[in-house]
Design a protein around this motif. Structure first.
Motif, PDB file in Angstrom:
ATOM      1  N   ALA A 262     -22.960  28.739 109.323  1.00 58.16           N
ATOM      2  CA  ALA A 262     -22.753  30.074 108.753  1.00 58.16           C
ATOM      3  C   ALA A 262     -21.309  30.257 108.295  1.00 58.16           C
ATOM      4  CB  ALA A 262     -23.123  31.135 109.785  1.00 58.16           C
ATOM      5  N   ARG A 263     -20.364  29.746 109.076  1.00 59.96           N
ATOM      6  CA  ARG A 263     -18.957  29.905 108.693  1.00 59.96           C
ATOM      7  C   ARG A 263     -18.617  29.059 107.473  1.00 59.96           C
ATOM      8  NH1 ARG A 263     -14.129  29.012 113.024  1.00 59.96           N
ATOM      9  NH2 ARG A 263     -14.432  26.820 112.433  1.00 59.96           N
ATOM     10  N   ALA A 264     -19.266  27.894 107.340  1.00 59.26           N
ATOM     11  CA  ALA A 264     -19.046  27.068 106.148  1.00 59.26           C
ATOM     12  C   ALA A 264     -19.447  27.823 104.885  1.00 59.26           C
ATOM     13  CB  ALA A 264     -19.832  25.760 106.268  1.00 59.26           C
ATOM     14  N   ALA A 265     -20.563  28.548 104.957  1.00 64.37           N
ATOM     15  CA  ALA A 265     -20.989  29.340 103.797  1.00 64.37           C
ATOM     16  C   ALA A 265     -19.966  30.419 103.475  1.00 64.37           C
ATOM     17  CB  ALA A 265     -22.354  29.957 104.073  1.00 64.37           C
ATOM     18  N   ALA A 266     -19.360  30.998 104.524  1.00 71.57           N
ATOM     19  CA  ALA A 266     -18.337  32.024 104.291  1.00 71.57           C
ATOM     20  C   ALA A 266     -17.092  31.416 103.649  1.00 71.57           C
ATOM     21  CB  ALA A 266     -17.981  32.699 105.612  1.00 71.57           C
ATOM     22  N   TRP A 267     -16.657  30.250 104.158  1.00 70.04           N
ATOM     23  CA  TRP A 267     -15.505  29.580 103.533  1.00 70.04           C
ATOM     24  C   TRP A 267     -15.801  29.272 102.063  1.00 70.04           C
ATOM     25  CZ3 TRP A 267     -11.408  30.467 106.038  1.00 70.04           C
ATOM     26  CH2 TRP A 267     -11.240  30.241 107.398  1.00 70.04           C
ATOM     27  N   ARG A 268     -16.991  28.788 101.785  1.00 68.11           N
ATOM     28  CA  ARG A 268     -17.354  28.472 100.395  1.00 68.11           C
ATOM     29  C   ARG A 268     -17.284  29.712  99.525  1.00 68.11           C
ATOM     30  NH1 ARG A 268     -22.281  29.258  98.310  1.00 68.11           N
ATOM     31  NH2 ARG A 268     -23.336  29.075 100.331  1.00 68.11           N
ATOM     32  N   ARG A 269     -17.792  30.833 100.036  1.00 70.64           N
ATOM     33  CA  ARG A 269     -17.777  32.064  99.245  1.00 70.64           C
ATOM     34  C   ARG A 269     -16.342  32.488  98.925  1.00 70.64           C
ATOM     35  NH1 ARG A 269     -21.632  36.085  98.175  1.00 70.64           N
ATOM     36  NH2 ARG A 269     -23.098  34.398  98.615  1.00 70.64           N
ATOM     37  N   MET A 270     -15.409  32.135  99.790  1.00 68.86           N
ATOM     38  CA  MET A 270     -14.000  32.453  99.552  1.00 68.86           C
ATOM     39  C   MET A 270     -13.298  31.387  98.713  1.00 68.86           C
ATOM     40  SD  MET A 270     -12.971  33.936 103.331  1.00 68.86           S
ATOM     41  CE  MET A 270     -11.330  34.471 102.814  1.00 68.86           C
ATOM     42  N   GLY A 271     -14.035  30.339  98.328  1.00 68.09           N
ATOM     43  CA  GLY A 271     -13.458  29.285  97.503  1.00 68.09           C
ATOM     44  C   GLY A 271     -12.705  28.229  98.285  1.00 68.09           C
ATOM     45  N   ARG A 272     -12.819  28.227  99.582  1.00 68.81           N
ATOM     46  CA  ARG A 272     -12.083  27.270 100.418  1.00 68.81           C
ATOM     47  C   ARG A 272     -13.036  26.133 100.801  1.00 68.81           C
ATOM     48  NH1 ARG A 272      -8.882  31.660 104.167  1.00 68.81           N
ATOM     49  NH2 ARG A 272      -8.054  29.783 105.208  1.00 68.81           N
ATOM     50  N   ILE A 273     -13.275  25.264  99.826  1.00 72.72           N
ATOM     51  CA  ILE A 273     -14.292  24.223  99.951  1.00 72.72           C
ATOM     52  C   ILE A 273     -13.914  23.200 101.025  1.00 72.72           C
ATOM     53  CG2 ILE A 273     -15.603  22.466  98.717  1.00 72.72           C
ATOM     54  CD1 ILE A 273     -16.120  25.352  97.823  1.00 72.72           C
ATOM     55  N   GLY A 274     -12.641  22.878 101.140  1.00 68.61           N
ATOM     56  CA  GLY A 274     -12.214  21.904 102.138  1.00 68.61           C
ATOM     57  C   GLY A 274     -12.536  22.359 103.555  1.00 68.61           C
ATOM     58  N   GLN A 275     -12.221  23.612 103.871  1.00 65.42           N
ATOM     59  CA  GLN A 275     -12.529  24.127 105.206  1.00 65.42           C
ATOM     60  C   GLN A 275     -14.036  24.222 105.427  1.00 65.42           C
ATOM     61  OE1 GLN A 275      -9.583  27.431 104.556  1.00 65.42           O
ATOM     62  NE2 GLN A 275      -9.299  27.232 106.778  1.00 65.42           N
ATOM     63  N   ALA A 276     -14.746  24.567 104.360  1.00 65.46           N
ATOM     64  CA  ALA A 276     -16.202  24.628 104.470  1.00 65.46           C
ATOM     65  C   ALA A 276     -16.774  23.245 104.770  1.00 65.46           C
ATOM     66  CB  ALA A 276     -16.795  25.176 103.177  1.00 65.46           C
ATOM     67  N   MET A 277     -16.257  22.214 104.091  1.00 65.37           N
ATOM     68  CA  MET A 277     -16.761  20.859 104.316  1.00 65.37           C
ATOM     69  C   MET A 277     -16.428  20.378 105.730  1.00 65.37           C
ATOM     70  SD  MET A 277     -18.573  18.544 102.794  1.00 65.37           S
ATOM     71  CE  MET A 277     -18.438  18.613 100.999  1.00 65.37           C
ATOM     72  N   THR A 278     -15.276  20.770 106.243  1.00 64.88           N
ATOM     73  CA  THR A 278     -14.922  20.398 107.620  1.00 64.88           C
ATOM     74  C   THR A 278     -15.923  20.983 108.609  1.00 64.88           C
ATOM     75  OG1 THR A 278     -12.568  20.251 107.083  1.00 64.88           O
ATOM     76  CG2 THR A 278     -13.148  20.576 109.400  1.00 64.88           C
ATOM     77  N   ASP A 279     -16.249  22.261 108.430  1.00 66.63           N
ATOM     78  CA  ASP A 279     -17.204  22.906 109.340  1.00 66.63           C
ATOM     79  C   ASP A 279     -18.597  22.283 109.219  1.00 66.63           C
ATOM     80  OD1 ASP A 279     -15.421  24.599 110.518  1.00 66.63           O
ATOM     81  OD2 ASP A 279     -16.148  26.436 109.562  1.00 66.63           O
ATOM     82  N   ILE A 280     -19.040  22.037 107.991  1.00 71.05           N
ATOM     83  CA  ILE A 280     -20.414  21.567 107.821  1.00 71.05           C
ATOM     84  C   ILE A 280     -20.575  20.140 108.320  1.00 71.05           C
ATOM     85  CG2 ILE A 280     -20.435  20.510 105.510  1.00 71.05           C
ATOM     86  CD1 ILE A 280     -22.895  23.149 106.871  1.00 71.05           C
ATOM     87  N   ASN A 281     -19.570  19.309 108.145  1.00 70.95           N
ATOM     88  CA  ASN A 281     -19.660  17.941 108.658  1.00 70.95           C
ATOM     89  C   ASN A 281     -19.629  17.921 110.187  1.00 70.95           C
ATOM     90  OD1 ASN A 281     -19.976  16.498 106.262  1.00 70.95           O
ATOM     91  ND2 ASN A 281     -17.764  16.469 105.863  1.00 70.95           N
ATOM     92  N   ALA A 282     -18.885  18.848 110.779  1.00 69.60           N
ATOM     93  CA  ALA A 282     -18.880  18.945 112.241  1.00 69.60           C
ATOM     94  C   ALA A 282     -20.264  19.333 112.756  1.00 69.60           C
ATOM     95  CB  ALA A 282     -17.836  19.958 112.692  1.00 69.60           C
ATOM     96  N   ALA A 283     -20.930  20.232 112.042  1.00 71.19           N
ATOM     97  CA  ALA A 283     -22.279  20.631 112.451  1.00 71.19           C
ATOM     98  C   ALA A 283     -23.263  19.478 112.286  1.00 71.19           C
ATOM     99  CB  ALA A 283     -22.734  21.839 111.637  1.00 71.19           C
ATOM    100  N   LEU A 284     -23.178  18.763 111.163  1.00 71.43           N
ATOM    101  CA  LEU A 284     -24.110  17.667 110.902  1.00 71.43           C
ATOM    102  C   LEU A 284     -23.880  16.475 111.824  1.00 71.43           C
ATOM    103  CD1 LEU A 284     -24.290  17.850 107.017  1.00 71.43           C
ATOM    104  CD2 LEU A 284     -26.222  18.051 108.599  1.00 71.43           C
TER     105      LEU A 284
END
Length: 344
Positions: A262-284
């Motif tokens: 959920a937080r990765a989607a929020a980072w993406r919406r703010m345009g912060r793709i790097g932080q979003a990718m960090t969160d999503i890879n940690a989840a996966l």
């Protein structure tokens, strides 16, 4: 010994006659050979109402003929006219629990998924017999399964605002009229979460946000509510609210992974793709076959221009859970990707 008939007439006029031949145990009473009659079993009790056969013929009374034959058997005799007498069974007073069984929220909700019609009927019958908040909650949950999501969501939201929710099963008679306790606040927060999820299913994000926000006023640390609130906040283009709600992350691993998605989607919406990718890879890393996480990472890959990786993640979503909502979204993304492979 010879037998003689004893006839018992119960109730008023009847449209069915039943003759039962039964042995009654006897014991000597008089030296001269006389006998007293003593029933071998419990005394006969006529049912107030009986149903005769499958045609539902009702009899207000029963005629029973007892023949003391002394042969130790019980059998039904032929009815007048030589036709066998149909079976006799008691008619229940209502379709709810038996006399020894209390109305139960657990019983009501046990069949919501498999038999929502039956669960709804049980809840409505419970309400007719004095059921309160739990009966209404069960009815709303059944309505969700039956497709009446908006009505159910409104009902659950209203119920979440009622103080003094019961704790335990069955609910006490004073449920809904007492001050809140920590347990009842948690119960109300759970109902608010159900309302928020129902509003989400009804594609009503504003109402879902309001229900989740109210639930968090009752139980601020409730993780499922925080997750619903964060997801809806992203949908309403309020990603910072989502990030604030999910930071710090929950301590339970499964909840933590959901929060990361959920937080990765929020980072993406703010345009912060790097932080979003960090969160999503940690989840996966913890749940590599999670459809929501793979769907989100595919979107992030697309934003980075890595179309092959995006396509692979979305195809995995469809393969892993073809009937899921995530699979439907992945198919839409794949279709758009085929139409314009270079679109960000």
């Amino acid at each position: 010994m010879g037998g003689w008939p004893l006839t018992f007439l119960a109730g008023g006029p009847t449209n069915a006659v039943m003759r039962v031949f039964t042995c009654l145990s006897v014991s000597p009473l008089f030296p001269s050979g006389g006998y007293s009659v003593r029933p071998a079993g419990a005394p006969f009790r006529a049912a107030r109402w009986v149903r005769v056969g499958r045609r539902g013929v009702m009899a207000a009374g029963i005629v029973v003929v007892v023949n003391m034959a002394g042969n130790g058997c019980v059998r039904a005799a032929d009815a007048p006219g030589g036709a066998p007498l149909p079976a006799v069974s008691a008619v229940p007073e209502h379709d709810g629990p038996g006399h020894d069984e209390a109305w139960s929220f657990a019983h009501c909700t046990a069949t919501v998924s498999d038999d929502p019609d039956g669960a709804r009927d049980y809840a409505e019958d419970w309400l007719r017999h004095g059921g309160g908040l739990e009966a209404e909650q069960c009815e709303a949950l059944a309505r969700i399964e039956l497709g009446d999501v908006a009505t159910a969501a409104a009902s659950l939201d209203r119920l979440a605002h009622v103080p003094g929710w019961p704790v335990g099963d069955p609910a006490p008679a004073h449920a809904g009229t007492q001050p809140d306790t920590p347990q009842s606040l948690r119960r109300r927060a759970a109902v608010a979460e159900q309302a928020a999820r129902a509003w989400q299913a009804d594609d009503s994000p504003k109402q879902a946000f309001d229900s989740a926000a109210y639930g968090l006023t009752l139980e601020p640390g409730d993780v499922p509510l925080r997750l619903v609130y964060a997801r809806v906040a992203v949908e309403l283009d309020q990603p910072q609210r989502a990030i604030d709600t999910l930071t710090p992350l929950p301590s339970v691993p499964a909840e933590r992974d959901e929060a990361l998605v959920a937080r990765a989607a929020a980072w993406r919406r703010m345009g912060r793709i790097g932080q979003a990718m960090t969160d999503i890879n940690a989840a996966l890393k913890d749940m590599p076959r999670n459809g929501a996480a793979l769907l989100e990472r595919g979107i992030l890959y697309q934003r980075e221009g890595q179309m092959a990786q995006a396509r692979a993640d979305w195809q995995d979503v469809v393969t892993l859970a073809p009937d899921s909502d995530e699979a439907d979204l992945a198919r839409q993304d794949l279709s758009l990707l085929e139409t314009d492979p270079e679109a960000p």
